[in-house]
Design a protein around this motif. Structure first.
Motif, PDB file in Angstrom:
ATOM      1  N   LEU A  83       0.820  -1.210   0.000  1.00 54.30           N
ATOM      2  CA  LEU A  83       0.000   0.000   0.000  1.00 54.30           C
ATOM      3  C   LEU A  83       0.855   1.260   0.000  1.00 54.30           C
ATOM      4  N   THR A  84       1.862   1.329   0.853  1.00 55.00           N
ATOM      5  CA  THR A  84       2.660   2.559   0.902  1.00 55.00           C
ATOM      6  C   THR A  84       3.434   2.787  -0.386  1.00 55.00           C
ATOM      7  N   LEU A  85       3.979   1.720  -0.969  1.00 53.13           N
ATOM      8  CA  LEU A  85       4.699   1.877  -2.225  1.00 53.13           C
ATOM      9  C   LEU A  85       3.748   2.260  -3.354  1.00 53.13           C
ATOM     10  N   PHE A  86       2.618   1.601  -3.429  1.00 47.51           N
ATOM     11  CA  PHE A  86       1.687   1.879  -4.520  1.00 47.51           C
ATOM     12  C   PHE A  86       1.054   3.259  -4.375  1.00 47.51           C
ATOM     13  N   ILE A  87       0.873   3.738  -3.149  1.00 41.11           N
ATOM     14  CA  ILE A  87       0.426   5.122  -2.960  1.00 41.11           C
ATOM     15  C   ILE A  87       1.477   6.071  -3.529  1.00 41.11           C
ATOM     16  N   ALA A  88       2.741   5.805  -3.230  1.00 44.19           N
ATOM     17  CA  ALA A  88       3.813   6.673  -3.748  1.00 44.19           C
ATOM     18  C   ALA A  88       3.825   6.689  -5.269  1.00 44.19           C
ATOM     19  N   MET A  89       3.470   5.580  -5.898  1.00 42.28           N
ATOM     20  CA  MET A  89       3.502   5.506  -7.354  1.00 42.28           C
ATOM     21  C   MET A  89       2.238   6.039  -8.016  1.00 42.28           C
ATOM     22  N   PHE A  90       1.073   5.789  -7.412  1.00 42.69           N
ATOM     23  CA  PHE A  90      -0.168   6.018  -8.147  1.00 42.69           C
ATOM     24  C   PHE A  90      -1.128   7.043  -7.549  1.00 42.69           C
ATOM     25  N   GLU A  91      -0.937   7.456  -6.313  1.00 44.77           N
ATOM     26  CA  GLU A  91      -1.885   8.392  -5.710  1.00 44.77           C
ATOM     27  C   GLU A  91      -1.969   9.696  -6.498  1.00 44.77           C
TER      28      GLU A  91
END
Length: 119
Positions: A83-91
């Motif tokens: 979740l934290t990595l994907f937030i950094a990439m896609f939020e």
């Protein structure tokens, strides 16, 4: 399969802005390069020590290269790391909390007991 190696990838990529951008734009290349350069380095060790046996399975490589957080969770990757990595990439591509809600919806079909996320 190595839950440790999956989590190590997610953890180390999330902490390096250059790797985050590389993983966002060239996931398969990032996964291959990371596996070659970082997989066998000891985590948080700056002495040059390395192991020699850690590699991703084909399924792990495919899930990482496909940004498939559901499959990663099913394989035992820690959901907070994805979740934290994907937030950094896609939020940045979504409105407030829109990405987080989509992430959760994609995992709605998973019921208790959840996959073991212990490493």
């Amino acid at each position: 399969m190595s839950k440790y190696l999956l989590d190590k990838f997610l953890y180390t990529v999330d902490r390096d802005p250059d790797l985050v951008e590389r993983y966002r734009t060239d996931p398969a290349g990032c996964v291959a390069d990371w596996e070659r350069e970082y997989a066998n380095k000891l985590l948080n060790c700056h002495s040059g020590e390395r192991s020699t046996w850690l590699t991703f399975s084909d399924d792990e490589r495919a899930a990482l290269a496909g940004h498939d957080h559901v499959r990663l969770f099913e394989m035992g990757a820690h959901p907070f790391l994805t979740l934290t990595l994907f937030i950094a990439m896609f939020e940045r591509d979504h409105g407030p909390l829109e990405y987080q809600l989509a992430y959760a919806r994609a995992m709605e079909h998973i019921s208790l007991p959840y996959p073991d996320i212990a490493t």
